[in-house]
Design an enzyme around this catalytic site. Structure first.
Site, mmCIF file in Angstrom:
data_model
loop_
_atom_site.group_PDB
_atom_site.id
_atom_site.type_symbol
_atom_site.label_atom_id
_atom_site.label_comp_id
_atom_site.label_asym_id
_atom_site.label_seq_id
_atom_site.Cartn_x
_atom_site.Cartn_y
_atom_site.Cartn_z
ATOM 1 N N ASN A 135 4.783 5.938 5.912
ATOM 2 C CA ASN A 135 3.592 6.431 5.210
ATOM 3 C C ASN A 135 2.380 6.512 6.143
ATOM 4 O O ASN A 135 1.233 6.525 5.688
ATOM 5 C CB ASN A 135 3.220 5.520 4.034
ATOM 6 C CG ASN A 135 3.704 6.042 2.683
ATOM 7 O OD1 ASN A 135 3.416 5.444 1.654
ATOM 8 N ND2 ASN A 135 4.418 7.145 2.656
ATOM 9 N N PRO B 33 0.783 -1.233 0.000
ATOM 10 C CA PRO B 33 0.000 0.000 0.000
ATOM 11 C C PRO B 33 0.818 1.288 0.000
ATOM 12 O O PRO B 33 0.243 2.372 -0.152
ATOM 13 C CB PRO B 33 -0.766 -0.110 1.327
ATOM 14 C CG PRO B 33 0.182 -0.825 2.240
ATOM 15 C CD PRO B 33 0.926 -1.800 1.358
ATOM 16 N N SER B 34 2.147 1.207 0.189
ATOM 17 C CA SER B 34 2.912 2.438 0.392
ATOM 18 C C SER B 34 3.219 3.123 -0.930
ATOM 19 O O SER B 34 3.058 2.554 -2.003
ATOM 20 C CB SER B 34 4.227 2.109 1.110
ATOM 21 O OG SER B 34 5.081 1.416 0.222
ATOM 22 N N CYS B 35 3.710 4.374 -0.810
ATOM 23 C CA CYS B 35 4.079 5.145 -2.000
ATOM 24 C C CYS B 35 5.538 4.916 -2.348
ATOM 25 O O CYS B 35 6.266 5.843 -2.669
ATOM 26 C CB CYS B 35 3.838 6.629 -1.764
ATOM 27 S SG CYS B 35 2.103 6.992 -1.540
ATOM 28 N N ASP B 36 5.997 3.675 -2.214
ATOM 29 C CA ASP B 36 7.392 3.355 -2.506
ATOM 30 C C ASP B 36 7.445 2.352 -3.653
ATOM 31 O O ASP B 36 6.727 1.343 -3.628
ATOM 32 C CB ASP B 36 8.053 2.768 -1.254
ATOM 33 C CG ASP B 36 9.562 2.689 -1.399
ATOM 34 O OD1 ASP B 36 10.038 2.124 -2.411
ATOM 35 O OD2 ASP B 36 10.260 3.186 -0.507
#
Ligand code: PLP
Length: 379
Positions: free
Chosen positions: A369, A325-328
């Site tokens: 996050n 789910p992260s923005c990575d």
């Protein structure tokens, strides 16, 4: 997944993502390894999952513990283990930690270098020490051989020096690599360690122990040899290489003990084909990823099995890229090894990730996050 976990998930509907561990599976794993290798003393490698309820259950079963830090030693003591059942099994220890461990009554320390040996001699005088050998990690999905262990020649010098410094050179150890699916890795490592063991005893050193480390696998997607097969092969190797009587044998299972006992329950956040075309790959984004505890998907090394709430009603499957789910950008679990998931899967559906009891809860980042740490349930 055990009926107990299924029932817990169905009745409690716990918020996702969460890890549910069935302690009875930990117990049956302990008993199975003990039965398969009765000569081995089990030192659970607590880094695999240090939950107090796991430690307490293992204390009650008679287990000993392999701890890697002062904090892990304290956790074992708190769970009821006596200091004589704890090994300080990290080759990297601060001077203050060695001293404090000694004060707490710990009397078994590992080393693989001269400087560490001198630190132990000075801060835990007279303690029992064992030397870690570097051995082949072929066959392991999660190798450990580059960072730890020394050569046979240097181990020999270290053990002799340990005696000269007033320590008790007690034994030799190795680790064949985590998620080791090849039985031969243990046989080769035992042969190597045995040669040095006999040589050092012939020199008058009072070595008594061989520590076979961890490595025993958990069943993920691919078939693995049974614990009985490992046990039989290891026993045969011990008989062959120690024909005149066996040393004390230590085992340090981590993954094996808890992997199969845990299930992660997660939720699908999004199913998308970002190009918009039916031929574009289907991406499934979950509410748990690389930073939420599934760190061993690095390089797709550990390949978990997925179950969805639609498995029973929808037989259609197509391979999906699965991501967290992260923005990575590295937060992708499987892209090379795509996961066949039902075509009707959509956001809001539950997905269970099986055999996640080991190396998940403690790999979870704190607040990356803004995601909270993984919730844990021990039942
Ligand atoms: C991590 C570790 C273990 C446990 O390894 P598994 O592959 O999980 O069984 C055992 N011994 C040492 C020294 C370790 O660092």
């Amino acid at each position: 997944m055990t009926p107990k976990i299924s029932r817990f998930l169905a009745e409690q509907q716990p918020a996702t993502p969460c890890l549910v561990v069935d302690l009875d599976v930990v117990e049956s794993n302990y008993r199975a390894l003990h039965d398969a290798l009765p000569a081995g003393k089990i030192y659970y490698a607590i880094k695999a999952n240090p939950a107090p309820s796991i430690l307490k259950r293992l204390v009650a079963l008679g287990s000993s513990f392999d701890a890697a830090s002062l904090e892990e030693i304290r956790m074992c003591l708190k769970a009821g283990a006596t200091p004589d059942r704890i090994s300080y099994g990290n080759t990297l220890k601060k001077v203050g930690a060695i001293r404090e461990a000694r004060d707490m009554g710990i009397d078994l320390f590992v080393l693989d270098s001269m400087e560490e040996l001198e630190k132990i001699a000075e801060n835990a005088p007279g303690a029992r020490v064992f030397c870690r050998l570097a051995v082949e990690n072929e066959g392991a999905d999660w190798p450990l051989s580059r960072k730890f262990g020394t050569t046979i020649a240097h181990a020999r010098d270290l053990m002799i020096r340990a005696r000269d410094l007033g320590l008790h050179p007690y034994g030799l150890s190795f680790h064949v690599g985590s998620q080791q699916t090849g039985i031969a890795a243990y046989q080769h490592a035992i042969a190597t360690a045995a040669r040095l063991y006999h040589e050092l005893r012939a020199e008058g050193l009072d070595l008594q122990m061989i520590n076979l480390g961890g490595g025993f696998p958990t069943h993920y997607r691919e078939d693995i040899p049974s614990v009985q097969e490992f046990g039989a092969a290891i026993q045969a190797a011990l008989r062959e290489y120690f024909p005149d009587g066996q040393p004390e044998v230590l085992l340090e299972p981590g993954r094996y003990m808890v992997g199969q006992a845990g299930v992660v329950s997660s939720e699908v956040i999004l199913v998308s084909r970002r190009g918009g075309a039916e031929t574009d790959p289907r991406w499934v984004y979950l509410d748990i990823g690389r930073f939420g505890g599934l760190a061993e998907t690095e390089g797709e090394a550990i390949r978990y099995t997925f179950r969805t709430s639609r498995d029973d009603t929808d037989n259609s499957r197509s391979p999906c890229v699965v991501a967290g789910p992260s923005c990575d950008g590295v937060d992708i679990l499987y892209e090379k090894n795509r996961i066949p998931l039902p075509n009707s899967l959509k956001s809001g559906d539950r997905i269970e990730i099986l055999a996640t009891g080991a190396y998940v809860s403690t790999y979870c980042s704190v607040g990356f996050n803004g995601f909270p740490p993984l919730t844990e349930h021990y039942i």
